[in-house]
Design a protein around this motif. Sequence first.
Motif, PDB file in Angstrom:
ATOM      1  N   GLY A 164      49.080   3.767 -19.430  1.00 34.55           N
ATOM      2  CA  GLY A 164      49.490   2.469 -18.907  1.00 34.55           C
ATOM      3  C   GLY A 164      50.768   2.569 -18.099  1.00 34.55           C
ATOM      4  N   THR A 165      51.381   1.408 -17.851  1.00 34.20           N
ATOM      5  CA  THR A 165      52.631   1.327 -17.090  1.00 34.20           C
ATOM      6  C   THR A 165      53.780   1.089 -18.061  1.00 34.20           C
ATOM      7  OG1 THR A 165      51.419   0.377 -15.234  1.00 34.20           O
ATOM      8  CG2 THR A 165      53.809   0.165 -15.188  1.00 34.20           C
ATOM      9  N   PHE A 166      54.820   1.907 -17.936  1.00 32.29           N
ATOM     10  CA  PHE A 166      55.987   1.881 -18.815  1.00 32.29           C
ATOM     11  C   PHE A 166      57.005   0.862 -18.317  1.00 32.29           C
ATOM     12  CE2 PHE A 166      60.342   3.428 -19.502  1.00 32.29           C
ATOM     13  CZ  PHE A 166      60.371   3.615 -20.863  1.00 32.29           C
TER      14      PHE A 166
ATOM     15  N   GLU B  43      56.863   3.304 -14.206  1.00 35.28           N
ATOM     16  CA  GLU B  43      56.120   4.554 -14.006  1.00 35.28           C
ATOM     17  C   GLU B  43      54.852   4.568 -14.861  1.00 35.28           C
ATOM     18  OE1 GLU B  43      57.041   9.231 -14.889  1.00 35.28           O
ATOM     19  OE2 GLU B  43      58.693   7.995 -14.147  1.00 35.28           O
ATOM     20  N   LEU B  44      53.788   5.164 -14.336  1.00 33.93           N
ATOM     21  CA  LEU B  44      52.561   5.326 -15.112  1.00 33.93           C
ATOM     22  C   LEU B  44      52.762   6.424 -16.146  1.00 33.93           C
ATOM     23  CD1 LEU B  44      49.854   5.143 -12.305  1.00 33.93           C
ATOM     24  CD2 LEU B  44      50.434   3.391 -13.974  1.00 33.93           C
ATOM     25  N   VAL B  45      52.271   6.177 -17.365  1.00 36.89           N
ATOM     26  CA  VAL B  45      52.388   7.166 -18.433  1.00 36.89           C
ATOM     27  C   VAL B  45      51.001   7.493 -18.974  1.00 36.89           C
ATOM     28  CG1 VAL B  45      54.741   6.545 -19.088  1.00 36.89           C
ATOM     29  CG2 VAL B  45      52.834   5.369 -20.174  1.00 36.89           C
ATOM     30  N   GLU B  46      50.885   8.678 -19.531  1.00 37.36           N
ATOM     31  CA  GLU B  46      49.634   9.167 -20.105  1.00 37.36           C
ATOM     32  C   GLU B  46      49.698   9.073 -21.624  1.00 37.36           C
ATOM     33  OE1 GLU B  46      46.960  10.230 -18.386  1.00 37.36           O
ATOM     34  OE2 GLU B  46      47.989   9.838 -16.500  1.00 37.36           O
ATOM     35  N   TYR B  47      48.547   9.150 -22.259  1.00 37.95           N
ATOM     36  CA  TYR B  47      48.481   9.189 -23.711  1.00 37.95           C
ATOM     37  C   TYR B  47      49.223  10.425 -24.218  1.00 37.95           C
ATOM     38  CZ  TYR B  47      46.677  10.060 -28.370  1.00 37.95           C
ATOM     39  OH  TYR B  47      46.582  10.322 -29.710  1.00 37.95           O
TER      40      TYR B  47
END
Length: 167
Positions: free
Chosen positions: A98-100, A153-157
């Motif tokens: 998602g987006t942080f 910023e976009l973050v990953e699992y």
Amino acid sequence: MKVQEIRELIKLIDESSIDEFKYESNGTKVKLKKRTVEAAAPVKEQVVVSEPVIQPQRMETSTAQTNDKPQVEQAAPVAEVKEQAPNYDQEVTSPMVGTFYRAPSPDSDPYVQVGDKVKNDSVVCIVEAMKLFNEIEAEVNGEIVEVLVEDGELVEYGQPLFRVKSK
């Protein structure tokens, strides 16, 4: 960066006319320099920060030696590896893609900043996924020592978001 990649870089720099090479990625810094010393083979310097690397050390050999193999001496290593001791022992990671966001709204203060004390149920940020705003809790007790992600910023699992020094 892996040891084999560093060795390949050293070989390429040695065979080229390049005298100096610098590379930085994800907190890892590599700096290679060639210099010639009278009656000695070229010397390469390497500095790796934030990532421990163990590799054989290449030493200078004098022209007076009759042995074709370079001699390795522990007293005067040419390759240096600098290892920083981590100042944290826990990481708060993203439970989803998602987006942080560091704050509940653009005009609000961030939930936490470097130096703030957190408890395991303290909200440290929001991760927006599919228009749902999910409050992320620290899940550890300690002090925030580093924020690893920029706001928006976009973050990953599983991606680390914060580094925490436990009490």
